[in-house]
Design an enzyme around this catalytic site. Structure first.
Site, PDB file in Angstrom:
ATOM      1  N   GLU A   5       0.828  -1.214   0.000  1.00 58.99           N
ATOM      2  CA  GLU A   5       0.000   0.000   0.000  1.00 58.99           C
ATOM      3  C   GLU A   5       0.869   1.274   0.000  1.00 58.99           C
ATOM      4  O   GLU A   5       1.814   1.397   0.778  1.00 58.99           O
ATOM      5  CB  GLU A   5      -0.880  -0.027   1.252  1.00 58.99           C
ATOM      6  CG  GLU A   5      -1.809   1.167   1.404  1.00 58.99           C
ATOM      7  CD  GLU A   5      -2.651   1.075   2.672  1.00 58.99           C
ATOM      8  OE1 GLU A   5      -2.326   0.245   3.552  1.00 58.99           O
ATOM      9  OE2 GLU A   5      -3.639   1.826   2.785  1.00 58.99           O
ATOM     10  N   LYS A   9      -9.281   2.410  -2.568  1.00 56.43           N
ATOM     11  CA  LYS A   9      -9.564   1.838  -1.247  1.00 56.43           C
ATOM     12  C   LYS A   9     -10.941   2.320  -0.758  1.00 56.43           C
ATOM     13  O   LYS A   9     -11.264   3.507  -0.887  1.00 56.43           O
ATOM     14  CB  LYS A   9      -8.469   2.264  -0.260  1.00 56.43           C
ATOM     15  CG  LYS A   9      -8.536   1.629   1.114  1.00 56.43           C
ATOM     16  CD  LYS A   9      -7.303   2.005   1.934  1.00 56.43           C
ATOM     17  CE  LYS A   9      -7.282   1.337   3.297  1.00 56.43           C
ATOM     18  NZ  LYS A   9      -6.023   1.639   4.048  1.00 56.43           N
ATOM     19  N   CYS A  62      -5.595  -3.115   2.171  1.00 54.58           N
ATOM     20  CA  CYS A  62      -5.472  -3.191   3.643  1.00 54.58           C
ATOM     21  C   CYS A  62      -6.832  -3.284   4.351  1.00 54.58           C
ATOM     22  O   CYS A  62      -7.439  -4.332   4.362  1.00 54.58           O
ATOM     23  CB  CYS A  62      -4.644  -2.011   4.145  1.00 54.58           C
ATOM     24  SG  CYS A  62      -3.897  -2.337   5.767  1.00 54.58           S
TER      25      CYS A  62
END
Length: 555
Positions: free
Chosen positions: A41, A112, A148
């Site tokens: 990330e 994300k 994540c």
């Protein structure tokens, strides 16, 4: 399809360094026959970039790095993390994104969805959550790419209202790939593994999970990237606290002949276990020091060596991180220091082979007392005289630090910082706190771990009663509860956020609970002036614990 995970250590804002490291990783993956290589990330800029993200020039350099990287993707696909501009006028200006690069082009960008905004995370401050979800087609397979936190919204009390994988499943993906920057704490590795397993078992898909490694100021990332087969079994674990590259063929993970793994619900620690994962705490502290110095361009450290357990453990860890020749210990006995403490500190430095000096502070201390005598007005000896010794030591250490370019390592532990048992501008001075997230009894466990093969820390340092030696026959127990009780009580309040009623219900003495919580809350003003602390617990003092300095609650 062979997919390789590149677990690398980045430097925030060091675009040339990060870009070259990623390009080297691409070529190494090619050499291993990979079809796709996955990085972590926000790898192009390093994680967490925080308010650097507010600079358009910073974002421009992220885009330039991706342009450079994509030129190396003609024979291999690449997933890299980096910020992406939001084309919509509404909402935040950026997404936290995964860039899919292939054949020299940007083929797709995944945003994300779930933006952690708690503890050390502050992503909603900068990023807009994703509002569309699409699989990535590649070589006849459908890749479900998440970032994540996107895979962490499981359990009975989910933090968010949507799971990106729930939406992506409608497009019938073949595999899950997650780009992460997941920090270390001594209770997190098992948690992380079971969250990934829970995703695999829920969606019946294999997962490639790429975590970053390295330390960024106070946050340590431990790596330990994972590959799970479709049955929920761990197929591969990359090493912890070091860079690594490894992968597997996707077809080997799709095998349905493997018996499904049992669901293994994770139970976090409900009480402090002093030696729990102590080897990983040690590795995290070594990496925290090494990266702080390496990335800041510092070479050498200095610290006050008292002959006590905290400075001994700090010195041993620093020598491992930086090399013994780069860590200078200074012994500064006062009129109240015992001979055995000086002897123990000398023996420790001889065992570690680090340079050390003995600077007695008796004359300086007497001069301070003489100067202050008319202003102290004959009042009895108290904390003022005690702390003067500590501040003399702090001044001497900072003088040597400035003269020779050392960085002062602070040796205070978490029990002391919690209760305010430290002197501002004295033993609370420093450029980096090594043990500020380690309770006193964990410090003893670290000492035993350091001595596991041979005696490095003299046993006398471990066995004797802790003392600041600022007045005759002083012991920590004169001012603080027994550490075996205090540390467990503090853990309930700080890490588990239990209130006084809940803590008393666990069997702690009510008067002790009131006293300890009052000490914690009334000493926030001291901690607010403290240096960065290497984070190893789920709740460290610093950026992840935001308490008002001026507050009446439990004080």
């Amino acid at each position: 399809m062979k997919i390789i995970l590149a677990q690398q250590n980045y430097h925030i804002g060091n675009f040339e360094h990060n870009t070259q490291k990623i390009i080297d990783g691409i070529h190494a993956a090619k050499a291993q026959g990979a079809d796709l290589v996955v990085f972590s990330e926000l790898c192009v800029c390093g994680y967490p970039p925080r308010d650097f993200l507010e600079f358009e020039d910073f974002i421009g350099q992220c885009y330039h790095a991706i342009d450079v990287i994509k030129a190396h993707t003609k024979d291999i696909a690449v997933l890299v993390g980096g910020p992406a501009r939001n084309p919509q006028r509404e909402g935040k200006d950026l997404f936290n994104a995964a860039w899919f690069l292939h054949e020299g082009e940007v083929k797709q960008v995944v945003h994300k969805t779930l933006l952690p905004t708690y503890d050390v995370f502050d992503e909603y401050r900068y990023f807009e959550p994703s509002y569309e979800w699409n699989i990535i087609p590649f070589k006849g397979k459908k890749l479900a790419v998440t970032i994540c936190e996107d895979i962490w919204n499981l359990g009975n009390n989910p933090l968010y209202r949507v799971c990106p994988m729930d939406v992506l499943m409608a497009q019938e993906p073949d595999v899950m790939i997650n780009l992460s920057a997941s920090p270390f704490d001594y209770d997190h590795d098992e948690d992380r593994k079971e969250i990934i397993r829970a995703n695999v078992l829920k969606y019946r898909l294999p997962m490639y999970y790429c975590n970053t490694v390295g330390s960024q100021t106070e946050i340590v990332f431990d790596g330990g990237s994972l590959i799970f087969d479709a049955a929920g079994n761990v197929a591969k674990v990359l090493p912890y606290f070091t860079e690594a590259m490894d992968g597997m063929d996707l077809e080997d993970l799709l095998c349905q002949e493997v018996a499904p793994a049992a669901t293994q619900a994770f139970t976090p620690l409900t009480e402090l276990v002093f030696d729990h994962n102590i080897h990983r705490i040690y590795d995290a502290l070594v990496l925290g020091i090494r990266d702080y110095f390496g990335k800041m361009g510092f070479k050498k450290a200095i610290l006050g060596s008292s002959g006590g357990i905290d400075s001994a453990v700090t010195l041993a860890i620093a020598c491992d991180a930086l090399g013994s020749e780069n860590v200078r210990a200074v012994l500064m006995p006062s009129p109240y220091s015992t001979d055995h403490s000086v002897d123990d500190a000398v023996a420790l430095s001889k065992n570690l082979n680090n340079p050390y000096d003995i600077i007695r502070i008796n004359d300086i201390y007497e001069n301070f007392l003489t100067t202050l005598e008319p202003y102290f007005k004959g009042l009895p000896f108290n904390v003022a005289e005690e702390n003067t010794q500590s501040r003399i030591r702090g001044n001497l250490l900072m003088g040597l630090s400035n003269k020779f370019g050392y960085i002062l390592l602070n040796t205070s532990n978490k029990s002391e910082l919690s209760t305010g048992y430290g002197t501002l501008y004295g033993d609370m001075a420093g450029g980096l706190s090594v043990l500020g997230d380690v309770y006193k009894m964990q410090v003893y466990a670290l000492a035993r771990y350091i001595n596991r093969e041979r005696e490095i820390i003299p046993v006398n340092i471990i066995d004797k009663a802790p003392s600041a030696e600022l007045r005759p026959n002083q012991k920590d127990s004169d001012s603080l509860p027994d550490y075996t009780v205090l540390d467990k009580l503090l853990y309930q309040y700080i890490e588990r956020r239990q209130g006084p009623k809940e803590i008393i219900a666990q069997g702690f003495d009510s008067a002790l609970v009131s006293r300890a919580l009052k000490m914690v809350n009334t000493n926030e003003y001291k901690r607010n002036q403290f240096c960065p602390i290497i984070r190893v617990s789920s709740k460290a003092f610093g950026v992840g614990r935001r308490m008002p300095i001026v507050g009446k609650y439990l004080s």
